[in-house]
Each structure stands twice: as structure tokens, then as C-alpha cells.
Design an enzyme around this catalytic site. Sequence first.
Site, PDB file in Angstrom:
ATOM      1  N   GLU A 164     -10.335   9.947   4.943  1.00 53.55           N
ATOM      2  CA  GLU A 164     -10.440  10.194   3.498  1.00 53.55           C
ATOM      3  C   GLU A 164     -11.430  11.345   3.255  1.00 53.55           C
ATOM      4  O   GLU A 164     -11.294  12.110   2.308  1.00 53.55           O
ATOM      5  CB  GLU A 164     -10.890   8.926   2.765  1.00 53.55           C
ATOM      6  CG  GLU A 164     -10.627   8.976   1.274  1.00 53.55           C
ATOM      7  CD  GLU A 164     -10.735   7.628   0.581  1.00 53.55           C
ATOM      8  OE1 GLU A 164      -9.705   6.971   0.339  1.00 53.55           O
ATOM      9  OE2 GLU A 164     -11.863   7.212   0.266  1.00 53.55           O
ATOM     10  N   LYS A 211     -16.304   0.364  -7.716  1.00 51.69           N
ATOM     11  CA  LYS A 211     -17.167   1.400  -8.283  1.00 51.69           C
ATOM     12  C   LYS A 211     -16.692   1.739  -9.699  1.00 51.69           C
ATOM     13  O   LYS A 211     -17.470   1.811 -10.624  1.00 51.69           O
ATOM     14  CB  LYS A 211     -17.106   2.625  -7.363  1.00 51.69           C
ATOM     15  CG  LYS A 211     -18.110   3.678  -7.677  1.00 51.69           C
ATOM     16  CD  LYS A 211     -18.076   4.740  -6.592  1.00 51.69           C
ATOM     17  CE  LYS A 211     -18.699   6.023  -7.092  1.00 51.69           C
ATOM     18  NZ  LYS A 211     -18.644   7.093  -6.107  1.00 51.69           N
ATOM     19  N   LYS A 257      -1.071   6.872  -6.851  1.00 54.17           N
ATOM     20  CA  LYS A 257      -1.458   5.876  -7.866  1.00 54.17           C
ATOM     21  C   LYS A 257      -0.757   6.184  -9.174  1.00 54.17           C
ATOM     22  O   LYS A 257      -0.201   5.292  -9.827  1.00 54.17           O
ATOM     23  CB  LYS A 257      -2.976   5.963  -8.120  1.00 54.17           C
ATOM     24  CG  LYS A 257      -3.876   5.428  -7.023  1.00 54.17           C
ATOM     25  CD  LYS A 257      -5.311   5.420  -7.556  1.00 54.17           C
ATOM     26  CE  LYS A 257      -6.341   5.425  -6.455  1.00 54.17           C
ATOM     27  NZ  LYS A 257      -7.718   5.572  -6.928  1.00 54.17           N
ATOM     28  N   GLU A 299      -5.431  -2.483  -7.692  1.00 49.90           N
ATOM     29  CA  GLU A 299      -5.380  -3.628  -6.776  1.00 49.90           C
ATOM     30  C   GLU A 299      -6.493  -4.627  -7.091  1.00 49.90           C
ATOM     31  O   GLU A 299      -6.266  -5.834  -7.215  1.00 49.90           O
ATOM     32  CB  GLU A 299      -5.538  -3.166  -5.317  1.00 49.90           C
ATOM     33  CG  GLU A 299      -4.392  -2.357  -4.758  1.00 49.90           C
ATOM     34  CD  GLU A 299      -4.553  -0.859  -4.972  1.00 49.90           C
ATOM     35  OE1 GLU A 299      -5.244  -0.451  -5.932  1.00 49.90           O
ATOM     36  OE2 GLU A 299      -3.977  -0.090  -4.182  1.00 49.90           O
ATOM     37  N   GLY A 328     -17.436   5.827  -2.215  1.00 42.00           N
ATOM     38  CA  GLY A 328     -16.931   4.505  -1.845  1.00 42.00           C
ATOM     39  C   GLY A 328     -17.022   4.221  -0.355  1.00 42.00           C
ATOM     40  O   GLY A 328     -17.504   3.172   0.071  1.00 42.00           O
ATOM     41  N   ARG A 329     -16.594   5.175   0.475  1.00 39.78           N
ATOM     42  CA  ARG A 329     -16.575   4.927   1.924  1.00 39.78           C
ATOM     43  C   ARG A 329     -17.961   4.973   2.569  1.00 39.78           C
ATOM     44  O   ARG A 329     -18.108   4.722   3.755  1.00 39.78           O
ATOM     45  CB  ARG A 329     -15.611   5.910   2.602  1.00 39.78           C
ATOM     46  CG  ARG A 329     -15.821   7.364   2.227  1.00 39.78           C
ATOM     47  CD  ARG A 329     -14.635   8.226   2.622  1.00 39.78           C
ATOM     48  NE  ARG A 329     -14.759   9.596   2.169  1.00 39.78           N
ATOM     49  CZ  ARG A 329     -14.391  10.034   0.967  1.00 39.78           C
ATOM     50  NH1 ARG A 329     -13.903   9.190   0.081  1.00 39.78           N
ATOM     51  NH2 ARG A 329     -14.520  11.309   0.643  1.00 39.78           N
ATOM     52  N   HIS A 378      -3.463  -2.825  27.230  1.00 40.04           N
ATOM     53  CA  HIS A 378      -2.153  -3.446  27.425  1.00 40.04           C
ATOM     54  C   HIS A 378      -1.193  -3.090  26.297  1.00 40.04           C
ATOM     55  O   HIS A 378      -0.185  -3.753  26.104  1.00 40.04           O
ATOM     56  CB  HIS A 378      -2.318  -4.968  27.514  1.00 40.04           C
ATOM     57  CG  HIS A 378      -3.248  -5.360  28.622  1.00 40.04           C
ATOM     58  ND1 HIS A 378      -2.825  -5.552  29.911  1.00 40.04           N
ATOM     59  CD2 HIS A 378      -4.596  -5.525  28.638  1.00 40.04           C
ATOM     60  CE1 HIS A 378      -3.869  -5.853  30.673  1.00 40.04           C
ATOM     61  NE2 HIS A 378      -4.954  -5.840  29.924  1.00 40.04           N
TER      62      HIS A 378
HETATM   63  O1  F6P Z   1      -8.698   5.084  -2.118  1.00 38.78           O
HETATM   64  C1  F6P Z   1      -9.419   5.742  -3.080  1.00 38.78           C
HETATM   65  C2  F6P Z   1     -10.688   5.056  -3.453  1.00 38.78           C
HETATM   66  O2  F6P Z   1     -11.219   5.724  -4.556  1.00 38.78           O
HETATM   67  C3  F6P Z   1     -11.704   4.968  -2.325  1.00 38.78           C
HETATM   68  O3  F6P Z   1     -12.406   6.120  -2.135  1.00 38.78           O
HETATM   69  C4  F6P Z   1     -12.549   3.823  -2.779  1.00 38.78           C
HETATM   70  O4  F6P Z   1     -13.314   3.349  -1.724  1.00 38.78           O
HETATM   71  C5  F6P Z   1     -11.474   2.875  -3.246  1.00 38.78           C
HETATM   72  O5  F6P Z   1     -10.488   3.703  -3.828  1.00 38.78           O
HETATM   73  C6  F6P Z   1     -11.904   1.810  -4.194  1.00 38.78           C
HETATM   74  O6  F6P Z   1     -12.406   2.308  -5.413  1.00 38.78           O
HETATM   75  P1  F6P Z   1     -13.242   1.419  -6.385  1.00 38.78           P
HETATM   76  O7  F6P Z   1     -14.475   0.964  -5.691  1.00 38.78           O
HETATM   77  O8  F6P Z   1     -13.545   2.274  -7.572  1.00 38.78           O
HETATM   78  O9  F6P Z   1     -12.397   0.235  -6.776  1.00 38.78           O
END
Ligand code: F6P
Length: 524
Positions: A357, A208, A515, A214, A271-272, A388
Site C-alpha cells: 500500500e 481512523k 470503493k 466494511e 493506517g498501516r 512443502h
Molecule cells: O485500504 C485503505 C485504507 O484506507 C487503509 O489505508 C486503512 O488502513 C484502511 O483503509 C482502514 O481505514 P479506516 O481506519 O479509516 O477504517
Amino acid sequence: MLKNQNPTKTIAWQKLQKHYKENQNFSLKKAFQKNQNRKEDLSFSSNEIKVDYSKNLITNKTLNLLVDLANECQLKDAIKKQFAGDIINTTENRAVLHTALRDFKANKIEIDGKNIIPEIKETLNKVKVFSDKIISGELKSYANKKFTDIVNIGIGGSDLGPKMVVESLRYYKNHLNTHFVSNIDGDYLQELLQNLNPKTTLFVIVSKTFTTQETITNANTIKKWFLSQEFGTKKEDIKHNFVAVSTNHKEVKNFGIDKNNTFTMWDWVGGRFSLWSAVGLSISLSLGFNNFKELLLGANQMDNHFKNTNLKENIPVLSALMSVWYNNFYQIETEIITPYSQYLEKFVPFTQQLMMESNGKSVDRNGDVINYQTGNIIWGNVGTNMQHAFMQLVHQGTKMIPVEFIGFEESLYGNTDHHKKLLANLVGQSQALAFGKTKEKVHLELKTKGEIQKINSLLPYKIFTGNKPSTTIIVKKLTPKNLGNLISLYEHKTFVQGVIWNINSFDQFGVELGKELANKQLSS
Ligand code: F6P
């Protein structure tokens, strides 16, 4: 804006506290003996989903009071405002309109006077055209070859939703191999790249913000690999093999991705909650657009149920109220979700992000520190595997942990022998939790087996106290439409909890500090 109401100050909350104390001796066994129709009375359905709440520690009075609580917290008004696009995510000054993404009948939903429906339709159509062309092989790689592999690069909501859906609906998959890279772990990425052919792999970068460490690190490493000398690739080739889903078009362009290969997102989709947007591109690529559309239609069915059903029969509302009951009155901190389907292995991690979250908050909508419990700890795994693993603790440990069982009436391949056993285990677990096994029964069993000499030493260990709560969700079949229904159920359950707990379920400032400190660490 949603009503700012401390739930503990409502009349219903006070009554629920009193009711909880008076109800300490509630027994599921007795409740079922007293009312032979308890299961039917406390089961509700919507389309192909049936939810049985009868094995919860509730009476009619509990339910009525919980619904009163929802009313006092003005839940109906909150639902209306969410669907209408009010700015309910006040800390980020945003509307929350993932529901608009799957509303095929809507012609007009406005944010700040701007109708967002045309943009949604346009983006969805772009997803359709693109995925159709990749699947058919019309759109080829830089080497003029058909694509065989898709790699989704994203994390959190830009990974968990698409990954969960693609895994859950594997049965409906096409020929494209789909991979997901989320972790910044370079060894994992290396393992994947070793087995990929740049000539036939499409990379879908989903972020987003297009700034997430990452995702951008992984995307840059992949770009470097793609442009490495051994492949003889050039910068211009990137536009054939890389696409992006983002709100940050500037950074996408800087990465070298073509405008035509950029799929837009909007800040009013968290995002979620984003798998319904172009974030679901990998879903459409691996299952075909029709299945993606079915998923959206299914979610919309549950949206309509949620919007239009009275609170007492409203599945997401009742599911949320069960959590509130245990969390805030029994002071129970965790909740298990366990789908009896191996396909749904990623469902728990997905719901963990969705619910934790969203509702892991300790400041209310007024900016005040909260003095009551909010978001539960969500955990679980697929049945029967978890039987199990951790179920010993749930059956005989010292903690009470409500369980949500999810099962499917029909198997996909029609293997009735396995499927009967799978469902029998689900039912067996819920019965064991609810009704347990008495001292007398254990005694009799040992005696019948001729193990009288063991009675004294073994008896206490074989007793199950029972009276442990669970909810059972039975879905007709694992189809894209029904999965859409199920995900939407959990999204709305999360929202209802947030309304009652008087928190903003749609921001996530709690992920920021770690972060920041990681970056500080890197630059020191
Ligand atoms: O973990 C925080 C967060 O902002 C989530 O809400 C989101 O889904 C994820 O990081 C990834 O963010 P982006 O889509 O901006 O890379």
C-alpha cells in the site's frame, strides 16, 4: 518536503547499471570461497536482531554503490525530516509521525507549531487505564459482568497490525479471548456472533475515518444484534460494551459511543503505521499494557538504530537497498518473507499492506509518471510449511525470487528438539538457495546409492543451480520488545525504498476507485 530526485538520473544509478552488467557471472559459491569471513563481513546487528546479507548477489562494490545511490537521493535528510515532523506526505499535506508514538524520551515534536507529545502521552495513559480496568474486571459490562471476550472491528491498518501482534505474542496473552472482524462477509460475522455473549463481550471499533464501509457495516450489524429483543438490552447499554478508536469523534458519538470510551487518533499516523497508537488498544487489552509498552520501546530501539547508524551498517537501509538492487537492476518483481515461527503467521499479510500500500505507486514526487520499477510484490508464509508448498518454484523454477528468512534463536517453551529442527530447516533452505547442488554431486549421490541405471533419466531433474539470493534475520527470542524492533525494521525499510523511488509512501489513492465503484454498484 523531500528532495525530488529521479533515481535513474543519479550517477550512482548509472554506475550500478554498469556494475550489474559486469557482474553477471557473480557466484555466491565463489564469493564464499574467496572470503572465508563473508558471513561476518556482511552481518549487522542492532539490539537482539542480527541480519546476515552475505547470501545476496552483492560485492563490496555493489554495497558502496547502493549506499552512494541512497546518499544521492538524500536519504539522511529524508530520515531527519520524517522524524522531525516535516510535511513529507505532501499529497495529503500531512506529517508522518508514527515514530513519535513510541518515543518515550521526546518532550517536544511539533506539527504546525503544536507540540504533539502531551496528546500522545495522554492517549497512551487512557489506553493503560482502560485496559488495566478491563483486565482486572473493575470495568464491567452493561450487565455488571466481567468481560471475557474482546472483538476488534476494523480493516486494513485498523485490523492487520493489532491482529498480527496479538497472534504473534499469543504466548504473553491474558484470559481475554480476542477476536478480529474485518471482512464485510456477513456469514463470517454470524459465525462469530453465535458464539458470543453480549453480557461479557467488549466491542472495539477501530476506524481512523469511521466511514469505512466494511467496518461501519459490521459495527452496525453487531449493534443491531446487541440490541436485539432476546437480550433485553437498551440503547444506553451501548456505552458499556462499545468503545471506538478514531479521528472522527462526531460519527463515533452518532454511533452511540461515550466520549470517555473514545480513543483519539491523528491524521499524521497512517493506517498501516497505526498499531502504536490507540489502534493498538486490543493489543493492550489482550497482552496487558506492560507488554504493549515493551512493543513500543522495541520499535523505538530500531528507530534509534535507523536514525543514528551510518548507512553502510544500517539494517533497514541495507534491507531496502537489497530490494532496490534486485527490483531495479535484476528486474525482479517479487520478494518472499518467511518467518520460521508459527506465531508469526500474520506477519506476511501485515507486511503486504505495509509495503504494497505504501510503495505501489507509479507517479513520482513531482507528479510525473515513473519509468522504472517501484513497489515489489510481497508474499510468503511461515516456514517450514512453505517448504512443502511454494519453495519448489523458488529452488528449481525459472524465476529468481529473493527470500527474507526470519528465525528466533530460542523457543518460548524451550522445546529444543523442535526448535533445532526448525532452525536447521531455515539454514538448510538458505544454503540450498545459495549453493545449490551440482551435476557432479547428483551423479555421485545416485552412484553411491547404487542407482546407476537411473542416472541418465534423473540427473537433470535433481540439479539445483543455486546462486539464489536470501537474507537471514535472526532474533534472539520472540518477545514484545523484539517484535517491536522487527516491525519497525520493515516500516523503515518501506520508507527508504520510497525515498529512493522518489514516491510518496504515505498516501493510498489506489484503494479509492474500487470503493467508489462498489458504492455505485450498490445504488444502481
Ligand atoms: O485500504 C485503505 C485504507 O484506507 C487503509 O489505508 C486503512 O488502513 C484502511 O483503509 C482502514 O481505514 P479506516 O481506519 O479509516 O477504517
